[in-house]
Write a protein that holds these residues in place. Structure first.
Motif, PDB file in Angstrom:
ATOM      1  N   THR A  60       0.863  -1.172   0.000  1.00 58.33           N
ATOM      2  CA  THR A  60       0.000   0.000   0.000  1.00 58.33           C
ATOM      3  C   THR A  60       0.906   1.229   0.000  1.00 58.33           C
ATOM      4  O   THR A  60       1.907   1.269   0.720  1.00 58.33           O
ATOM      5  CB  THR A  60      -0.920   0.012   1.227  1.00 58.33           C
ATOM      6  N   ASN A  61       0.555   2.258  -0.781  1.00 63.93           N
ATOM      7  CA  ASN A  61       1.497   3.356  -0.970  1.00 63.93           C
ATOM      8  C   ASN A  61       0.817   4.588  -1.561  1.00 63.93           C
ATOM      9  O   ASN A  61      -0.238   4.490  -2.190  1.00 63.93           O
ATOM     10  CB  ASN A  61       2.643   2.926  -1.893  1.00 63.93           C
ATOM     11  N   TRP A  62       1.425   5.736  -1.371  1.00 65.00           N
ATOM     12  CA  TRP A  62       1.010   6.982  -2.005  1.00 65.00           C
ATOM     13  C   TRP A  62       2.154   7.981  -1.956  1.00 65.00           C
ATOM     14  O   TRP A  62       3.050   7.891  -1.130  1.00 65.00           O
ATOM     15  CB  TRP A  62      -0.234   7.571  -1.334  1.00 65.00           C
ATOM     16  N   LEU A  63       2.114   8.948  -2.886  1.00 62.63           N
ATOM     17  CA  LEU A  63       3.132   9.981  -2.986  1.00 62.63           C
ATOM     18  C   LEU A  63       2.445  11.295  -3.351  1.00 62.63           C
ATOM     19  O   LEU A  63       1.634  11.338  -4.286  1.00 62.63           O
ATOM     20  CB  LEU A  63       4.167   9.622  -4.056  1.00 62.63           C
TER      21      LEU A  63
ATOM     22  N   MET B   8      -1.415  13.782  -6.079  1.00 62.32           N
ATOM     23  CA  MET B   8      -1.170  12.601  -5.260  1.00 62.32           C
ATOM     24  C   MET B   8      -1.366  11.365  -6.131  1.00 62.32           C
ATOM     25  O   MET B   8      -2.401  11.214  -6.784  1.00 62.32           O
ATOM     26  CB  MET B   8      -2.097  12.558  -4.049  1.00 62.32           C
ATOM     27  N   LEU B   9      -0.359  10.509  -6.123  1.00 58.15           N
ATOM     28  CA  LEU B   9      -0.356   9.305  -6.945  1.00 58.15           C
ATOM     29  C   LEU B   9      -0.184   8.067  -6.070  1.00 58.15           C
ATOM     30  O   LEU B   9       0.354   8.135  -4.973  1.00 58.15           O
ATOM     31  CB  LEU B   9       0.781   9.356  -7.974  1.00 58.15           C
ATOM     32  N   SER B  10      -0.632   6.930  -6.598  1.00 57.79           N
ATOM     33  CA  SER B  10      -0.432   5.646  -5.927  1.00 57.79           C
ATOM     34  C   SER B  10      -0.131   4.581  -6.968  1.00 57.79           C
ATOM     35  O   SER B  10      -0.755   4.549  -8.041  1.00 57.79           O
ATOM     36  CB  SER B  10      -1.676   5.244  -5.133  1.00 57.79           C
ATOM     37  N   LEU B  11       0.804   3.709  -6.649  1.00 50.94           N
ATOM     38  CA  LEU B  11       1.118   2.573  -7.521  1.00 50.94           C
ATOM     39  C   LEU B  11       0.381   1.300  -7.101  1.00 50.94           C
ATOM     40  O   LEU B  11       0.718   0.210  -7.565  1.00 50.94           O
ATOM     41  CB  LEU B  11       2.627   2.316  -7.538  1.00 50.94           C
ATOM     42  N   GLU B  12      -0.627   1.442  -6.252  1.00 49.89           N
ATOM     43  CA  GLU B  12      -1.364   0.262  -5.797  1.00 49.89           C
ATOM     44  C   GLU B  12      -2.023  -0.537  -6.932  1.00 49.89           C
ATOM     45  O   GLU B  12      -2.172  -1.760  -6.780  1.00 49.89           O
ATOM     46  CB  GLU B  12      -2.399   0.673  -4.760  1.00 49.89           C
TER      47      GLU B  12
ATOM     48  N   MET C 133      -4.843   9.724  -7.298  1.00 49.87           N
ATOM     49  CA  MET C 133      -5.661   9.919  -6.109  1.00 49.87           C
ATOM     50  C   MET C 133      -6.159  11.358  -6.011  1.00 49.87           C
ATOM     51  O   MET C 133      -7.250  11.612  -5.492  1.00 49.87           O
ATOM     52  CB  MET C 133      -4.866   9.558  -4.858  1.00 49.87           C
ATOM     53  N   GLU C 134      -5.336  12.288  -6.494  1.00 47.50           N
ATOM     54  CA  GLU C 134      -5.737  13.695  -6.449  1.00 47.50           C
ATOM     55  C   GLU C 134      -4.976  14.487  -7.500  1.00 47.50           C
ATOM     56  O   GLU C 134      -3.766  14.316  -7.682  1.00 47.50           O
ATOM     57  CB  GLU C 134      -5.475  14.294  -5.061  1.00 47.50           C
TER      58      GLU C 134
ATOM     59  N   VAL D  15       2.810  -8.378   8.858  1.00 48.26           N
ATOM     60  CA  VAL D  15       4.170  -7.897   9.098  1.00 48.26           C
ATOM     61  C   VAL D  15       4.542  -7.018   7.908  1.00 48.26           C
ATOM     62  O   VAL D  15       4.119  -7.271   6.782  1.00 48.26           O
ATOM     63  CB  VAL D  15       5.179  -9.046   9.280  1.00 48.26           C
ATOM     64  N   PHE D  16       5.330  -5.963   8.182  1.00 48.09           N
ATOM     65  CA  PHE D  16       5.576  -5.024   7.103  1.00 48.09           C
ATOM     66  C   PHE D  16       6.906  -4.301   7.263  1.00 48.09           C
ATOM     67  O   PHE D  16       7.490  -4.228   8.352  1.00 48.09           O
ATOM     68  CB  PHE D  16       4.445  -3.979   7.009  1.00 48.09           C
ATOM     69  N   LEU D  17       7.361  -3.773   6.135  1.00 47.57           N
ATOM     70  CA  LEU D  17       8.447  -2.798   6.068  1.00 47.57           C
ATOM     71  C   LEU D  17       7.814  -1.486   5.618  1.00 47.57           C
ATOM     72  O   LEU D  17       7.161  -1.443   4.596  1.00 47.57           O
ATOM     73  CB  LEU D  17       9.523  -3.253   5.083  1.00 47.57           C
ATOM     74  N   ARG D  18       8.039  -0.433   6.413  1.00 48.75           N
ATOM     75  CA  ARG D  18       7.461   0.869   6.078  1.00 48.75           C
ATOM     76  C   ARG D  18       8.545   1.865   5.692  1.00 48.75           C
ATOM     77  O   ARG D  18       9.531   2.017   6.396  1.00 48.75           O
ATOM     78  CB  ARG D  18       6.644   1.385   7.267  1.00 48.75           C
ATOM     79  N   LEU D  19       8.344   2.543   4.552  1.00 50.58           N
ATOM     80  CA  LEU D  19       9.245   3.600   4.075  1.00 50.58           C
ATOM     81  C   LEU D  19       8.470   4.902   4.006  1.00 50.58           C
ATOM     82  O   LEU D  19       7.370   4.939   3.449  1.00 50.58           O
ATOM     83  CB  LEU D  19       9.805   3.253   2.697  1.00 50.58           C
ATOM     84  N   ARG D  20       9.019   5.979   4.551  1.00 51.31           N
ATOM     85  CA  ARG D  20       8.315   7.262   4.552  1.00 51.31           C
ATOM     86  C   ARG D  20       9.313   8.385   4.302  1.00 51.31           C
ATOM     87  O   ARG D  20      10.383   8.436   4.912  1.00 51.31           O
ATOM     88  CB  ARG D  20       7.617   7.476   5.888  1.00 51.31           C
ATOM     89  N   ILE D  21       8.974   9.299   3.405  1.00 48.68           N
ATOM     90  CA  ILE D  21       9.785  10.473   3.148  1.00 48.68           C
ATOM     91  C   ILE D  21       9.776  11.360   4.396  1.00 48.68           C
ATOM     92  O   ILE D  21       8.742  11.576   5.007  1.00 48.68           O
ATOM     93  CB  ILE D  21       9.251  11.244   1.931  1.00 48.68           C
ATOM     94  N   LYS D  22      10.948  11.874   4.752  1.00 49.90           N
ATOM     95  CA  LYS D  22      11.013  12.772   5.897  1.00 49.90           C
ATOM     96  C   LYS D  22      11.990  13.914   5.628  1.00 49.90           C
ATOM     97  O   LYS D  22      12.772  13.879   4.696  1.00 49.90           O
ATOM     98  CB  LYS D  22      11.446  12.009   7.154  1.00 49.90           C
TER      99      LYS D  22
END
Length: 434
Positions: free
Chosen positions: A104-107, A125-129, A164-165, A427-434
């Motif tokens: 699950t993802n969005w940018l 806003m885009l998603s590659l889902e 998405m937007e 279980v997951f790996l989460r990546l987030r821009i910061k």
């Protein structure tokens, strides 16, 4: 058609120019609210919070909410980029349980510029889902909403659209305490409900949609949206027109249709840690399998956010209701969720739901039979707890490993299909821009 295509390309190009240009920068636009480019928005008033536009649509969170992002000044443009991706492995028990690996993802990219006496904002806003979720759904016990392969999605959550937007916003400050806002989006988020689950702080570490999504905040992706809002001090009133049909199964395209639905919302932020909203909407023919049915939706929510030393605590209490305008078929959803970040790198969260379900659950993966009439007939409880911890030290990327566990309260009428005590884990790996 050429105008629509040109508009879309312009929004994408200008707002995602941020993705190529954004880096750590302490510059700031004159007369605009300062937002930390790394950890947390620093809006001091409700008007400043609205001008930040850090969520989808024109939604508002408490001013103290955490917002991780990259920001930079490029000439007279303020650029922003933020987003996240969860890489998930889901496993569930019981006769309806499934396993799946997906993301699950969005940018989101945004550009802001002073325009006359107001502020112009371009946002994409885009998603590659559509690519990262196979077969148009991921497993989610007791979930309902939209379709896949011409059948209602049961025990699964649909992916978000690629687009998405695509939105243009203009905010005009009438005075020190007053703001007039306009929002237009071929794909966007009308003034309905609280901040949608992918973007709100209280659900920031949970990779899955709530069961009440289609009773509460599913309109966060709608087509042909136009919104006008007026804010004074701590209160804002909004009204939207939009196309009411839920997104179709082709998640790569841009949906469109007549503006046949409406919504109105009142938002009150009584203090920097609080945000309350109440909203009403009329959705014209939202479901493709029931094209002659309109829905009246009501939502109310209270959000609370409290920064703490080396962390943050965000919570939300929400109610949503759908009512068939012709037959009076009514379903309610209640949600409580909370996320606590502590000691810098740790997060724990919970989500508790009590939601009405329709007899579509009895269909399983089968198509609706001729003459089928959807009715709310049972109520399900869902309980989720989770934990993750940030790892590594990648520049501008927050990386965490975590997991969550869910169990359910199953009514007697559904125990034959689901078992007495179905559970699910992620279980997951989460990546987030910061």
């Amino acid at each position: 058609m050429r105008r629509v295509v040109s508009f879309i390309l312009a929004v994408i190009g200008l707002s995602f120019y941020a993705s190529a240009q954004t880096s750590m920068d302490d510059s700031n636009m004159s007369n605009m609210p300062r937002m930390d480019h790394h950890h947390q928005s620093q809006a001091t008033t409700f008007i400043d919070t609205l001008l930040s536009h850090l969520t989808s649509g024109t939604d508002a969170e408490p001013a103290s909410s955490r917002t991780e992002m990259l920001m930079k000044m490029k000439g007279n443009w303020q650029l922003m980029l933020h987003g996240e991706a969860f890489i998930n492995e889901v496993q569930q028990s019981g006769p309806r349980g499934e396993d799946k690996f997906f993301s699950t993802n969005w940018l989101m990219g945004m550009a802001q510029h002073k325009a006359g006496k107001g502020t112009l904002t371009l946002r994409t806003m885009l998603s590659l889902e559509p690519a990262t979720i196979r077969d148009r759904r991921y497993p989610s016990l007791f979930q309902q909403g939209e379709t896949a392969f011409g059948r209602p999605i049961v025990d699964g959550q649909h992916p978000h659209d690629l687009f998405m937007e695509l939105a243009v916003l203009y905010d005009y400050k009438i005075g020190e305490h007053s703001l007039l806002s306009f929002y237009a989006a071929p794909m966007g988020d009308p003034a309905m409900g609280p901040v949608a689950y992918p973007h709100r702080a209280s659900a920031s570490e949970n990779p899955l949609a709530p069961l009440g999504h289609h009773l509460e905040d599913s309109t966060h992706i709608a087509s042909d949206v136009a919104t006008v809002g007026f804010a004074y001090k701590k209160i804002r009133l909004e009204a939207s027109g939009f196309h009411g049909r839920e997104p179709d199964e082709s998640r790569w395209n841009i949906n469109s249709g007549a503006i046949d639905s409406w919504s109105t919302r009142i938002t009150v932020n009584p203090g920097k840690n609080w945000s309350l909203q109440y909203s009403v909407a009329h959705l014209s023919s939202p479901e493709s399998l029931a094209p002659n049915e309109d829905v009246r939706r009501l939502t109310a929510s209270v959000s609370y956010n409290r920064p703490i030393k080396n962390g943050n605590w965000a919570s939300m209490l929400m109610w949503g209701r759908n009512q068939n305008t012709a037959g009076g078929n009514i379903g309610n959803g209640y949600l409580l969720e909370s996320t606590l970040r502590f000691k810098g790198r740790n997060s724990v969260w919970t989500r508790i739901e009590n939601v009405d379900r329709t007899n579509e659950l009895l269909l399983g993966n089968n198509p609706e039979p001729p003459g089928f009439e959807e009715q709310y007939f049972a109520r399900v409880q869902a309980y989720t707890v989770g934990y993750d911890r940030e790892i590594g030290d990648i520049p501008h990327v927050s990386t965490a490993i975590g997991g969550q566990f869910s169990w359910y309260g199953v009514p007697d009428v559904l125990k034959g299909d689901y078992g007495n005590r179905p559970v699910g884990g992620v279980v997951f790996l989460r990546l987030r821009i910061k």
